[in-house]
Design a protein around this motif. Structure first.
Motif, PDB file in Angstrom:
ATOM      1  N   ARG A 161      17.591 161.292 -56.004  1.00  0.00           N
ATOM      2  CA  ARG A 161      17.557 160.091 -54.844  1.00  0.00           C
ATOM      3  C   ARG A 161      16.205 159.859 -54.382  1.00  0.00           C
ATOM      4  NH1 ARG A 161      23.076 158.736 -54.123  1.00  0.00           N
ATOM      5  NH2 ARG A 161      24.263 160.568 -54.547  1.00  0.00           N
ATOM      6  N   GLU A 162      15.630 160.737 -53.910  1.00  0.00           N
ATOM      7  CA  GLU A 162      14.268 160.543 -53.120  1.00  0.00           C
ATOM      8  C   GLU A 162      13.299 159.933 -53.954  1.00  0.00           C
ATOM      9  OE1 GLU A 162      13.724 160.369 -49.950  1.00  0.00           O
ATOM     10  OE2 GLU A 162      15.839 161.121 -49.789  1.00  0.00           O
ATOM     11  N   GLN A 163      13.065 160.507 -55.476  1.00  0.00           N
ATOM     12  CA  GLN A 163      12.366 159.939 -56.328  1.00  0.00           C
ATOM     13  C   GLN A 163      12.890 158.204 -56.727  1.00  0.00           C
ATOM     14  OE1 GLN A 163      13.419 162.748 -56.444  1.00  0.00           O
ATOM     15  NE2 GLN A 163      11.989 164.286 -57.112  1.00  0.00           N
ATOM     16  N   LEU A 164      13.919 158.048 -56.696  1.00  0.00           N
ATOM     17  CA  LEU A 164      14.339 156.790 -57.106  1.00  0.00           C
ATOM     18  C   LEU A 164      14.138 155.880 -56.064  1.00  0.00           C
ATOM     19  CD1 LEU A 164      17.900 157.673 -58.747  1.00  0.00           C
ATOM     20  CD2 LEU A 164      16.151 156.463 -59.960  1.00  0.00           C
ATOM     21  N   LYS A 165      14.373 156.511 -54.644  1.00  0.00           N
ATOM     22  CA  LYS A 165      14.077 155.255 -53.565  1.00  0.00           C
ATOM     23  C   LYS A 165      12.612 155.122 -53.671  1.00  0.00           C
ATOM     24  CE  LYS A 165      17.709 157.112 -50.513  1.00  0.00           C
ATOM     25  NZ  LYS A 165      17.848 157.953 -49.305  1.00  0.00           N
ATOM     26  N   SER A 166      11.772 155.943 -53.867  1.00  0.00           N
ATOM     27  CA  SER A 166      10.095 155.872 -53.540  1.00  0.00           C
ATOM     28  C   SER A 166       9.912 154.645 -55.040  1.00  0.00           C
ATOM     29  CB  SER A 166       9.647 156.976 -53.762  1.00  0.00           C
ATOM     30  OG  SER A 166       9.356 157.690 -54.864  1.00  0.00           O
ATOM     31  N   LYS A 167      10.279 155.232 -55.947  1.00  0.00           N
ATOM     32  CA  LYS A 167       9.958 154.349 -57.121  1.00  0.00           C
ATOM     33  C   LYS A 167      10.436 153.024 -57.054  1.00  0.00           C
ATOM     34  CE  LYS A 167       9.657 154.047 -62.306  1.00  0.00           C
ATOM     35  NZ  LYS A 167       9.361 154.316 -63.290  1.00  0.00           N
ATOM     36  N   PHE A 168      11.565 152.645 -56.669  1.00  0.00           N
ATOM     37  CA  PHE A 168      12.252 151.042 -56.579  1.00  0.00           C
ATOM     38  C   PHE A 168      12.281 150.915 -55.264  1.00  0.00           C
ATOM     39  CE2 PHE A 168      14.094 153.479 -60.591  1.00  0.00           C
ATOM     40  CZ  PHE A 168      13.445 152.718 -61.568  1.00  0.00           C
ATOM     41  N   LYS A 169      11.457 151.222 -54.358  1.00  0.00           N
ATOM     42  CA  LYS A 169      11.485 150.870 -53.016  1.00  0.00           C
ATOM     43  C   LYS A 169      11.357 149.252 -52.966  1.00  0.00           C
ATOM     44  CE  LYS A 169       9.102 151.090 -48.725  1.00  0.00           C
ATOM     45  NZ  LYS A 169       7.860 151.626 -47.965  1.00  0.00           N
ATOM     46  N   ASP A 170      10.649 148.420 -53.605  1.00  0.00           N
ATOM     47  CA  ASP A 170      10.498 147.101 -53.500  1.00  0.00           C
ATOM     48  C   ASP A 170      11.793 146.230 -54.078  1.00  0.00           C
ATOM     49  OD1 ASP A 170       7.981 147.303 -52.387  1.00  0.00           O
ATOM     50  OD2 ASP A 170       6.915 146.961 -54.230  1.00  0.00           O
ATOM     51  N   GLU A 171      12.140 146.878 -55.078  1.00  0.00           N
ATOM     52  CA  GLU A 171      13.517 146.238 -55.712  1.00  0.00           C
ATOM     53  C   GLU A 171      14.707 146.482 -54.871  1.00  0.00           C
ATOM     54  OE1 GLU A 171      11.357 148.114 -57.309  1.00  0.00           O
ATOM     55  OE2 GLU A 171      10.840 147.231 -59.285  1.00  0.00           O
ATOM     56  N   LEU A 172      14.639 147.710 -54.211  1.00  0.00           N
ATOM     57  CA  LEU A 172      16.035 148.020 -53.414  1.00  0.00           C
ATOM     58  C   LEU A 172      15.953 147.063 -52.106  1.00  0.00           C
ATOM     59  CD1 LEU A 172      16.015 151.804 -53.695  1.00  0.00           C
ATOM     60  CD2 LEU A 172      17.431 150.176 -54.324  1.00  0.00           C
ATOM     61  N   GLN A 173      14.725 146.934 -51.568  1.00  0.00           N
ATOM     62  CA  GLN A 173      14.582 145.794 -50.459  1.00  0.00           C
ATOM     63  C   GLN A 173      14.956 144.450 -50.759  1.00  0.00           C
ATOM     64  OE1 GLN A 173      10.565 146.515 -48.902  1.00  0.00           O
ATOM     65  NE2 GLN A 173      10.945 148.195 -47.738  1.00  0.00           N
ATOM     66  N   LYS A 174      14.588 144.127 -52.083  1.00  0.00           N
ATOM     67  CA  LYS A 174      14.956 142.625 -52.387  1.00  0.00           C
ATOM     68  C   LYS A 174      16.613 142.653 -52.592  1.00  0.00           C
ATOM     69  CE  LYS A 174      10.676 141.752 -54.834  1.00  0.00           C
ATOM     70  NZ  LYS A 174       9.935 141.688 -56.181  1.00  0.00           N
TER      71      LYS A 174
END
Length: 89
Positions: free
Chosen positions: A73-86
């Protein structure tokens, strides 16, 4: 399956990455998810409202999943931070 659908639907694309970014492809996957969710009698909150298609698989080599294919989860959150915010706007 997505490439087969695109060919049948006449969706032009140069590569799989380009296809993943097309609105028609995202819409088709959302429809498929919705259909399966309804057939499975999932509640609305159990079905993703927005999705982002990614062309790169999540593998242990990419560092996004473990060897047992459990997500990190943490690696996914950091890698896709911008996409998740969108997606959550």
């Amino acid at each position: 399956m997505l490439e087969k659908w695109a060919q049948e639907a006449g969706i032009q694309h140069q590569n799989f990455s380009e296809l993943c970014n097309k609105a028609d492809a995202v819409s088709e996957v959302e429809k498929s998810l919705s259909k399966v969710a309804k057939a499975s009698r999932l509640d609305k909150f159990e079905t993703p409202a927005k999705i982002k298609l990614l062309s790169d698989p999540w593998t242990p080599e990419s560092g996004l999943v473990t060897a047992a294919l459990k997500i990190k989860r943490e690696q996914l959150k950091s890698k896709f931070k911008d996409e998740l915010q969108k997606l959550y706007k």
